[in-house]
Motif scaffolding. Structure first.
Motif, mmCIF file in Angstrom:
data_model
loop_
_atom_site.group_PDB
_atom_site.id
_atom_site.type_symbol
_atom_site.label_atom_id
_atom_site.label_comp_id
_atom_site.label_asym_id
_atom_site.label_seq_id
_atom_site.Cartn_x
_atom_site.Cartn_y
_atom_site.Cartn_z
ATOM 1 N N UNK A 161 99.072 24.039 -2.677
ATOM 2 C CA UNK A 161 98.757 25.001 -3.740
ATOM 3 C C UNK A 161 97.313 24.826 -4.209
ATOM 4 N N UNK A 162 96.891 23.566 -4.367
ATOM 5 C CA UNK A 162 95.530 23.311 -4.826
ATOM 6 C C UNK A 162 94.509 23.809 -3.821
ATOM 7 N N UNK A 163 94.788 23.553 -2.528
ATOM 8 C CA UNK A 163 93.862 24.003 -1.496
ATOM 9 C C UNK A 163 93.730 25.517 -1.489
ATOM 10 N N UNK A 164 94.862 26.203 -1.683
ATOM 11 C CA UNK A 164 94.834 27.664 -1.687
ATOM 12 C C UNK A 164 94.220 28.224 -2.959
ATOM 13 N N UNK A 165 94.280 27.471 -4.037
ATOM 14 C CA UNK A 165 93.847 28.020 -5.319
ATOM 15 C C UNK A 165 92.465 27.625 -5.770
ATOM 16 N N UNK A 166 91.916 26.530 -5.181
ATOM 17 C CA UNK A 166 90.655 26.015 -5.688
ATOM 18 C C UNK A 166 89.499 27.007 -5.541
ATOM 19 N N UNK A 167 89.385 27.612 -4.372
ATOM 20 C CA UNK A 167 88.272 28.546 -4.152
ATOM 21 C C UNK A 167 88.408 29.773 -5.044
ATOM 22 N N UNK A 168 89.652 30.256 -5.194
ATOM 23 C CA UNK A 168 89.856 31.422 -6.053
ATOM 24 C C UNK A 168 89.560 31.122 -7.513
ATOM 25 N N UNK A 169 89.942 29.902 -7.961
ATOM 26 C CA UNK A 169 89.671 29.516 -9.342
ATOM 27 C C UNK A 169 88.163 29.483 -9.598
ATOM 28 N N UNK A 170 87.419 28.885 -8.657
ATOM 29 C CA UNK A 170 85.983 28.793 -8.859
ATOM 30 C C UNK A 170 85.316 30.159 -8.763
ATOM 31 N N UNK A 171 85.811 30.992 -7.874
ATOM 32 C CA UNK A 171 85.251 32.342 -7.775
ATOM 33 C C UNK A 171 85.462 33.112 -9.071
ATOM 34 N N UNK A 172 86.614 32.867 -9.697
ATOM 35 C CA UNK A 172 86.892 33.521 -10.974
ATOM 36 C C UNK A 172 85.924 33.039 -12.054
ATOM 37 N N UNK A 173 85.717 31.728 -12.127
ATOM 38 C CA UNK A 173 84.757 31.199 -13.102
ATOM 39 C C UNK A 173 83.359 31.756 -12.842
ATOM 40 N N UNK A 174 82.989 31.802 -11.562
ATOM 41 C CA UNK A 174 81.658 32.304 -11.226
ATOM 42 C C UNK A 174 81.482 33.741 -11.707
ATOM 43 N N UNK A 175 82.489 34.571 -11.451
ATOM 44 C CA UNK A 175 82.396 35.974 -11.860
ATOM 45 C C UNK A 175 82.289 36.098 -13.378
ATOM 46 N N UNK A 176 83.024 35.271 -14.098
ATOM 47 C CA UNK A 176 83.002 35.341 -15.557
ATOM 48 C C UNK A 176 81.670 34.871 -16.118
ATOM 49 N N UNK A 177 81.168 33.739 -15.618
ATOM 50 C CA UNK A 177 79.903 33.220 -16.146
ATOM 51 C C UNK A 177 78.724 34.118 -15.780
ATOM 52 N N UNK A 178 78.835 34.802 -14.647
ATOM 53 C CA UNK A 178 77.757 35.703 -14.241
ATOM 54 C C UNK A 178 77.539 36.806 -15.259
ATOM 55 N N UNK A 179 78.602 37.205 -15.950
ATOM 56 C CA UNK A 179 78.476 38.242 -16.974
ATOM 57 C C UNK A 179 77.525 37.833 -18.086
#
Length: 818
Positions: A161-179
């Motif tokens: 689960x962690x392997x599948x979710x880690x990249x998506x979690x970071x991509x989500x943070x990246x998109x939010x902070x980019x705002x």
């Protein structure tokens, strides 16, 4: 340790700082493999060192108010904060709010770091979707459509689960902070990364380089490669590794990076003295090392394995290393949108960990003491309460020299810092103390029948009697500025009414308030109720005091209009008695007496211009313009050095006018006055209703009919005829003193004395009466007779019975004496 840096236009890291072991492109990222820390003892899977390394930034903050100076901050997001209520997927709205707050602080020039959970939950969501899709296709091909409902999702391995979710979690943070034009970097660590000194140094260097480039590091344990799972389960349906490591990881990171503040967000308001939800659980505002014995820890939250006990251990370790810690709720919808910024602003949110224990009680303890002492005070005989007040009055005159000496210290310290009107309020004198003593004795005399007075008595049925009696409100919080004479006045009124009292005075009057409070407690001690009146000396902000809705029943502000407005805005669930402004008017009618007008205007404006009952707007009948009366008013104001502001209509009559008023809703509080022209008494009333504050308004006229029309139609707390606005005062009303002047339309209005600090309760005395006896087929009937009660001089009750029919058709003309 795996590091993914989301570049957002930045150049790669300094290659001399960290050795490149692997370089692949991951969502515009560069991967770096530094390593971390030598072998040390540990509380859990993440180890701790006993003594912080290279710690030079000093001790932790001693008080919440100092948190606003925090430069480097770590925010730890617990599993319960990051995940949704169904424990499958992320709480996107909550995360967006947290990112916004972190971005605001980062853009203020602070250095923010995140320690976050969520990869397992995010991966679980993705894997469940894939499994359902795969199973539905296979079963549709081989088993038929009717068996789709019987599909069961297997228990998912947490590392997958962690392997599948880690990249998506970071991509989500990246998109939010980019705002917010902020870049983020991912730092993944494992337990093995904490066994080598070189790796520890590399991690430290990586984080410092990120902070130097204004990048927000997002740190998490690398759950994809951690050791085998523990038998416990963090998330339903997932055999999970221990994510409680993030508590200790956040503390370790905070100490290693010499941060000023660690904010730990969970799904509870903070640390309680017993498990949250239990009947006697109380939120601990400030937690000190050594207080663990007074806390009973409960079970962990719905997700995460650390629990509150692990959070406290990690917080105390960080505190020992010099980092301040706050544990707070990051999930509550009403506070999560500003919880981080509130903490940094020093507001009373969650539990603050401090090494500096105050010498006296906390404000919460003072509230409890005031509640308990007030209840004891209310049970005293009226003569005993009066004796306390008389003793306080005697102390004010007997200890005059000590009081004036303390006041002199306040005046010396305030010189050059306070304006002249505030210095005048701050000053005490022999005459002021004598007036205070007289006022206190008036209060004592009027308190004889205040508490427990029967207002109404009704016989509902035979042997079933109902009474309405006066009782104290409970605990009062009185906040006052630059007015030390306010303390004994308010204390005497609280004593007479049997209320507990919390006093918060301005720091400019600290010496005066201290000795006056000591004298008050000395007077209370003669009947063993010393703790009923408390002076708040802690560094509590007014806004924090206004949130103590479980301890305070009524807030009474005494000070500037801005103070009153701030308190009304900040009060959470606690009623506020007071007025935000004192915009008092005087209307000079066309039939006003020449001899009276100048005396009334001078007294109302010039006697004490800083008072809330001072005149601010003078309304002149248009027929009086260019008359000797008008000239006398202007000459008098000029002699008194009153600055005149012309209202719009008044300015239109003049060729060369004074400065036109910026607003007709202005409380000057100084030797300044607005003059405006009106056509008649109705025009004056309309002006008052539009621009006034419902405080005190006056008419000057010799026409009784005009005066009565004004008195009946002006909707203000105090309306006078041929009298100065300065009479709007509890002392001059014969109330002895006042806690303030209220412009509200419920409970109390105008100068609030003893009666305004009382409420009522109902007493029902019966003999085995039940409601069913009064039903349609019951054996009893309602007598429906009511009786209002007054007090005769000899103290006996007399009754005025009234029927419901006659009461509807007539006004109640009798007056009830105190």
């Amino acid at each position: 340790m795996l590091s993914q840096v989301y570049r957002c236009g930045f150049q790669p890291f300094n290659q001399h700082l960290l050795p490149w072991v692997q370089c692949t492109t991951v969502s515009r990222s560069h991967c770096i493999q530094p390593s971390v820390i030598r072998h040390v003892r540990s509380w859990s899977n993440i180890p701790f060192i006993t003594v912080p390394l290279s710690r030079t930034h000093g001790k932790s903050f001693a008080h919440r108010g100092e948190l606003k100076h925090a430069k480097r901050i770590v925010v730890k997001l617990g599993s319960a904060v990051v995940t949704r209520g169904d424990e499958c997927g992320l709480a996107l709205g909550r995360l967006a709010s947290i990112v916004e707050q972190v971005s605001v602080l980062q853009n203020q020039g602070r250095e923010m770091m995140l320690v976050t959970s969520g990869a397992v939950a995010f991966g679980k969501q993705r894997l469940r979707h894939e499994i359902l899709l795969s199973q539905s296709v296979r079963q549709a091909l081989h088993s038929g459509q009717n068996q789709l409902k019987e599909m069961a999702i297997p228990v998912l391995e947490a590392r997958a689960c962690a392997a599948a979710g880690q990249s998506g979690l970071m991509a989500l943070y990246e998109a939010m902070f980019t705002q917010y034009s902020i870049c983020a970097a991912q730092i993944l660590v494992t337990n093995l990364d904490f066994h080598d000194e070189q790796k520890r140094r590399n991690l430290n260097g990586t984080l410092h380089e990120l902070l130097r480039m204004n990048i927000v590091p997002i740190v998490n344990t690398n759950d994809a490669v951690v050791p085998p799972a523990e038998p416990n389960s963090d998330l339903q349906g997932v055999n999970v590794i221990s994510v409680k490591d993030n508590d200790s990881l956040a503390a370790r990171l905070a100490v290693e990076m010499k941060t000023d503040l660690l904010i730990v967000l969970s799904d509870v308001e903070g640390l309680f003295d017993s498990p949250p939800g239990s009947d006697d659980a109380k939120l601990i505002d400030i937690f000190y090392p050594g207080d663990q014995q007074s806390v009973t820890f409960g079970t962990k939250s719905r997700v995460g394995m650390g629990g509150m006990e692990a959070k406290v251990k990690a917080a105390l370790w960080a505190l020992q290393g010099g980092t301040s810690v706050v544990i707070a709720n990051g999930t509550h919808p009403k506070v999560s949108g500003h919880v981080i910024t509130d903490i940094v602003e020093g507001k009373k949110v969650g539990t603050f960990f401090s090494e500096v224990k105050p010498a006296g009680p906390t404000v919460e303890q003072q509230g409890e003491m005031a509640r308990s002492g007030g209840r004891m005070l209310a049970t005293l005989e009226p003569e005993q309460r009066a004796e306390i007040i008389h003793h306080l009055a005697d102390l004010l005159t007997d200890q005059r020299d000590e009081i004036l000496l303390a006041n002199k210290k306040d005046l010396e310290e305030a010189e050059g810092r306070l304006a002249a009107p505030l210095l005048k309020r701050l000053s005490l004198s022999t005459s002021k103390l004598n007036s205070l003593a007289i006022g206190l004795r008036q209060i004592a005399a009027s308190s004889q029948d205040s508490v427990g007075r029967v207002l109404r008595r009704t016989r509902i049925a035979k042997n079933l009697e109902l009474e309405q009696v006066t009782v104290p409100i409970g605990v009062l919080l009185v906040i006052f500025e630059s007015r030390p004479d306010c303390l004994p006045q308010v204390a005497a009124l609280a004593i007479a009414s049997g209320n507990g009292l919390l006093l918060k005075g301005g720091k400019e009057a600290a010496h005066s308030n201290r000795i006056l409070h000591l004298l008050t407690q000395e007077a209370l001690s003669i009947h063993g109720v010393k703790e009923a009146v408390q002076l708040v000396n802690t560094r509590e902000e007014v806004e924090d005091l206004c949130r103590l809705d479980k301890m305070i029943d009524l807030i009474i502000p005494r000070g500037s209009s801005q103070l009153v407005r701030d308190i009304q805005k900040a009060a959470k669930g606690i009623p506020v008695m007071g007025h935000s402004e004192g915009i008092c008017h005087m209307y000079v009618d066309s039939e006003a007496s020449v001899d009276k007008v100048t005396r009334l205007v001078r007294d109302s404006k010039c006697e004490y211009p800083a008072a809330c009952n001072a005149l601010e707007t003078l309304l002149i009948h248009r027929d009086l313009l260019r008359t000797p009366l008008f000239d006398q008013i202007i000459d008098m104001l000029r002699v008194e050095q009153v600055k005149i502001h012309a209202g719009p209509k008044f300015a239109s009559y003049l060729t060369f006018s004074p400065s036109e008023v910026k607003s007709l809703r202005t409380e000057y509080g100084d030797l300044e006055l607005c003059i405006e022209v009106v056509d008649n008494v109705q025009d004056a009333i309309d002006h008052i209703h539009k621009y006034g504050s419902s405080h005190t308004d006056v008419i000057v006229t010799e026409n009784e009919n005009t005066a009565e029309f004004f008195l009946q139609h002006v909707d203000s707390a105090c309306v006078f005829w041929n009298a100065s606005t300065r009479f709007s005062d509890g002392y001059r009303f014969g109330l002895g003193a006042e806690v303030g002047i209220s412009t509200s339309r419920i409970h109390a209005r105008g100068p609030v004395g003893l009666e305004g600090l009382l409420t009522t309760k109902w007493l029902l005395r019966g003999k085995d009466h039940v409601v069913s006896d009064f039903s349609e087929h019951g054996s009893l009937n309602h007598l429906q007779k009511g009786k209002r009660c007054g007090i005769l001089e000899e103290g006996q009750l007399f009754f005025l019975a009234f029927s419901s029919e006659s009461h509807k058709n007539r006004r109640n003309h009798f007056h009830w004496e105190d």
